[in-house]
Scaffold this motif. Structure first.
Motif, PDB file in Angstrom:
ATOM      1  N   GLY A  19       0.514  -1.099  -0.512  1.00 11.99           N
ATOM      2  CA  GLY A  19       0.095   0.252  -0.073  1.00 11.99           C
ATOM      3  C   GLY A  19       1.042   1.353   0.150  1.00 11.99           C
ATOM      4  O   GLY A  19       1.985   1.283  -0.129  1.00 11.99           O
ATOM      5  N   PRO A  20       0.582   2.532   0.243  1.00 14.37           N
ATOM      6  CA  PRO A  20       0.720   3.727  -0.065  1.00 14.37           C
ATOM      7  C   PRO A  20       2.342   3.369   1.570  1.00 14.37           C
ATOM      8  O   PRO A  20       2.026   3.342   2.572  1.00 14.37           O
ATOM      9  N   THR A  21       2.768   4.076   1.117  1.00 14.53           N
ATOM     10  CA  THR A  21       4.369   4.163   1.946  1.00 14.53           C
ATOM     11  C   THR A  21       5.053   4.785   1.716  1.00 14.53           C
ATOM     12  O   THR A  21       5.339   5.802   1.210  1.00 14.53           O
ATOM     13  N   GLY A  22       5.567   5.759   2.727  1.00  7.08           N
ATOM     14  CA  GLY A  22       7.239   6.461   2.874  1.00  7.08           C
ATOM     15  C   GLY A  22       8.165   6.303   2.092  1.00  7.08           C
ATOM     16  O   GLY A  22       8.697   6.943   1.437  1.00  7.08           O
ATOM     17  N   ASP A  23       8.825   5.506   1.983  1.00  8.98           N
ATOM     18  CA  ASP A  23       9.391   4.500   1.714  1.00  8.98           C
ATOM     19  C   ASP A  23       9.435   3.095   0.761  1.00  8.98           C
ATOM     20  O   ASP A  23       8.468   2.400   1.449  1.00  8.98           O
ATOM     21  N   LYS A  24      10.429   2.748  -0.214  1.00  6.41           N
ATOM     22  CA  LYS A  24       9.467   1.841  -1.044  1.00  6.41           C
ATOM     23  C   LYS A  24      10.405   0.441  -0.254  1.00  6.41           C
ATOM     24  O   LYS A  24      11.119   0.463   0.256  1.00  6.41           O
ATOM     25  N   PRO A  25       9.887  -0.113   0.028  1.00  7.96           N
ATOM     26  CA  PRO A  25      10.140  -1.617   0.856  1.00  7.96           C
ATOM     27  C   PRO A  25      10.683  -2.323  -0.144  1.00  7.96           C
ATOM     28  O   PRO A  25      11.747  -2.101  -0.781  1.00  7.96           O
ATOM     29  N   VAL A  26      12.364  -2.680   0.738  1.00  4.69           N
ATOM     30  CA  VAL A  26      13.010  -3.433   0.192  1.00  4.69           C
ATOM     31  C   VAL A  26      13.615  -4.564   0.659  1.00  4.69           C
ATOM     32  O   VAL A  26      13.422  -5.039   1.741  1.00  4.69           O
ATOM     33  N   VAL A  27      13.988  -5.803  -0.051  1.00  2.00           N
ATOM     34  CA  VAL A  27      13.842  -7.208   0.664  1.00  2.00           C
ATOM     35  C   VAL A  27      15.598  -8.048   0.174  1.00  2.00           C
ATOM     36  O   VAL A  27      16.683  -7.297  -0.832  1.00  2.00           O
ATOM     37  N   ASP A  28      16.413  -8.415   1.781  1.00  2.00           N
ATOM     38  CA  ASP A  28      17.644  -8.810   1.161  1.00  2.00           C
ATOM     39  C   ASP A  28      17.291 -10.251   1.792  1.00  2.00           C
ATOM     40  O   ASP A  28      16.479 -10.726   2.553  1.00  2.00           O
ATOM     41  N   ILE A  29      17.779 -11.418   0.587  1.00  2.00           N
ATOM     42  CA  ILE A  29      17.951 -12.528   1.779  1.00  2.00           C
ATOM     43  C   ILE A  29      19.471 -12.754   2.062  1.00  2.00           C
ATOM     44  O   ILE A  29      20.008 -13.089   1.066  1.00  2.00           O
ATOM     45  N   VAL A  30      18.693 -13.929   3.009  1.00  2.00           N
ATOM     46  CA  VAL A  30      20.571 -14.112   3.923  1.00  2.00           C
ATOM     47  C   VAL A  30      19.973 -14.986   4.404  1.00  2.00           C
ATOM     48  O   VAL A  30      19.228 -15.534   4.951  1.00  2.00           O
ATOM     49  N   ASP A  31      20.535 -15.881   3.974  1.00  2.00           N
ATOM     50  CA  ASP A  31      20.778 -18.126   4.659  1.00  2.00           C
ATOM     51  C   ASP A  31      19.082 -18.204   3.998  1.00  2.00           C
ATOM     52  O   ASP A  31      18.830 -18.954   5.062  1.00  2.00           O
ATOM     53  N   GLY A  32      18.308 -18.028   3.797  1.00  2.00           N
ATOM     54  CA  GLY A  32      17.290 -18.416   2.655  1.00  2.00           C
ATOM     55  C   GLY A  32      16.235 -18.274   3.581  1.00  2.00           C
ATOM     56  O   GLY A  32      15.171 -18.519   3.988  1.00  2.00           O
ATOM     57  N   THR A  33      16.446 -16.646   4.415  1.00  2.00           N
ATOM     58  CA  THR A  33      15.160 -16.080   5.147  1.00  2.00           C
ATOM     59  C   THR A  33      15.027 -14.558   3.963  1.00  2.00           C
ATOM     60  O   THR A  33      16.617 -13.668   4.252  1.00  2.00           O
ATOM     61  N   ALA A  34      13.729 -14.152   4.547  1.00  2.00           N
ATOM     62  CA  ALA A  34      14.176 -12.921   3.207  1.00  2.00           C
ATOM     63  C   ALA A  34      14.079 -12.077   4.394  1.00  2.00           C
ATOM     64  O   ALA A  34      13.413 -12.379   5.367  1.00  2.00           O
ATOM     65  N   ILE A  35      14.341 -10.488   4.067  1.00  2.00           N
ATOM     66  CA  ILE A  35      13.918  -9.741   5.244  1.00  2.00           C
ATOM     67  C   ILE A  35      13.670  -8.450   4.929  1.00  2.00           C
ATOM     68  O   ILE A  35      14.276  -8.190   3.531  1.00  2.00           O
ATOM     69  N   VAL A  36      12.257  -7.715   5.311  1.00  2.00           N
ATOM     70  CA  VAL A  36      11.544  -6.536   4.339  1.00  2.00           C
ATOM     71  C   VAL A  36      12.031  -5.769   5.263  1.00  2.00           C
ATOM     72  O   VAL A  36      11.508  -5.966   5.994  1.00  2.00           O
ATOM     73  N   VAL A  37      12.300  -4.706   4.175  1.00  2.00           N
ATOM     74  CA  VAL A  37      12.224  -2.996   5.715  1.00  2.00           C
ATOM     75  C   VAL A  37      11.277  -2.755   5.025  1.00  2.00           C
ATOM     76  O   VAL A  37      11.337  -2.314   3.281  1.00  2.00           O
ATOM     77  N   VAL A  38      10.288  -2.062   5.624  1.00  2.00           N
ATOM     78  CA  VAL A  38       9.103  -0.803   5.010  1.00  2.00           C
ATOM     79  C   VAL A  38       9.174   0.068   5.971  1.00  2.00           C
ATOM     80  O   VAL A  38       8.551  -0.424   7.202  1.00  2.00           O
ATOM     81  N   ASP A  39       9.010   1.128   5.568  1.00  2.00           N
ATOM     82  CA  ASP A  39       8.564   2.675   6.753  1.00  2.00           C
ATOM     83  C   ASP A  39       9.205   1.708   7.824  1.00  2.00           C
ATOM     84  O   ASP A  39       8.205   1.808   8.538  1.00  2.00           O
ATOM     85  N   GLY A  40      10.552   1.615   8.363  1.00  2.00           N
ATOM     86  CA  GLY A  40      10.994   2.011   9.515  1.00  2.00           C
ATOM     87  C   GLY A  40      10.609   0.211  10.126  1.00  2.00           C
ATOM     88  O   GLY A  40      11.641   0.173  11.204  1.00  2.00           O
ATOM     89  N   SER A  41       9.763  -0.528   9.677  1.00  2.00           N
ATOM     90  CA  SER A  41       9.433  -1.758  10.389  1.00  2.00           C
ATOM     91  C   SER A  41      10.278  -2.648   9.540  1.00  2.00           C
ATOM     92  O   SER A  41      10.365  -2.709   8.016  1.00  2.00           O
ATOM     93  N   GLN A  42      10.536  -3.847  10.005  1.00  2.00           N
ATOM     94  CA  GLN A  42      11.122  -5.248   9.582  1.00  2.00           C
ATOM     95  C   GLN A  42      10.771  -6.392   9.595  1.00  2.00           C
ATOM     96  O   GLN A  42       9.916  -7.050  11.122  1.00  2.00           O
ATOM     97  N   PHE A  43      10.608  -7.269   8.587  1.00  2.00           N
ATOM     98  CA  PHE A  43       9.609  -8.435   9.464  1.00  2.00           C
ATOM     99  C   PHE A  43      11.510  -9.363   8.384  1.00  2.00           C
ATOM    100  O   PHE A  43      11.279  -9.369   7.291  1.00  2.00           O
TER     101      PHE A  43
END
Length: 83
Positions: free
Chosen positions: A35-59
């Motif tokens: 949806g509408p976000t201040g920052d574009k989401p970013v994804v990084d893959i580390v050892d089979g885990t996707a790390i997503v950062v969007v609007d200062g939140s990480q999951f």
């Protein structure tokens, strides 16, 4: 391909997040629109885990074993499985 549970949880916590699935002859695709976000989401893959950062939140979520690609383009997270 099943949607990773962590993505389902994020969608349940944020009203603007929408998840869709598409099935084609040669691939399956899970798309996540944040949806509408201040920052574009970013994804990084580390050892089979996707790390997503969007609007200062990480999951994080485990990349499905059958996924051939995990990307973010124009704010849409895409998980692709080639058949």
């Amino acid at each position: 391909m099943e949607t990773p549970a962590a993505l389902e949880e994020v969608a349940g916590e944020r009203d603007a997040v929408e998840i869709g699935k598409r099935e084609y002859d040669d691939e399956s695709v899970v798309v996540v629109d944040f949806g509408p976000t201040g920052d574009k989401p970013v994804v990084d893959i580390v050892d089979g885990t996707a790390i997503v950062v969007v609007d200062g939140s990480q999951f994080e979520f485990d990349v499905p074993d059958d996924a051939s690609d995990v990307t973010v383009n124009d704010g849409i997270l895409t998980i692709t499985e080639e058949k």
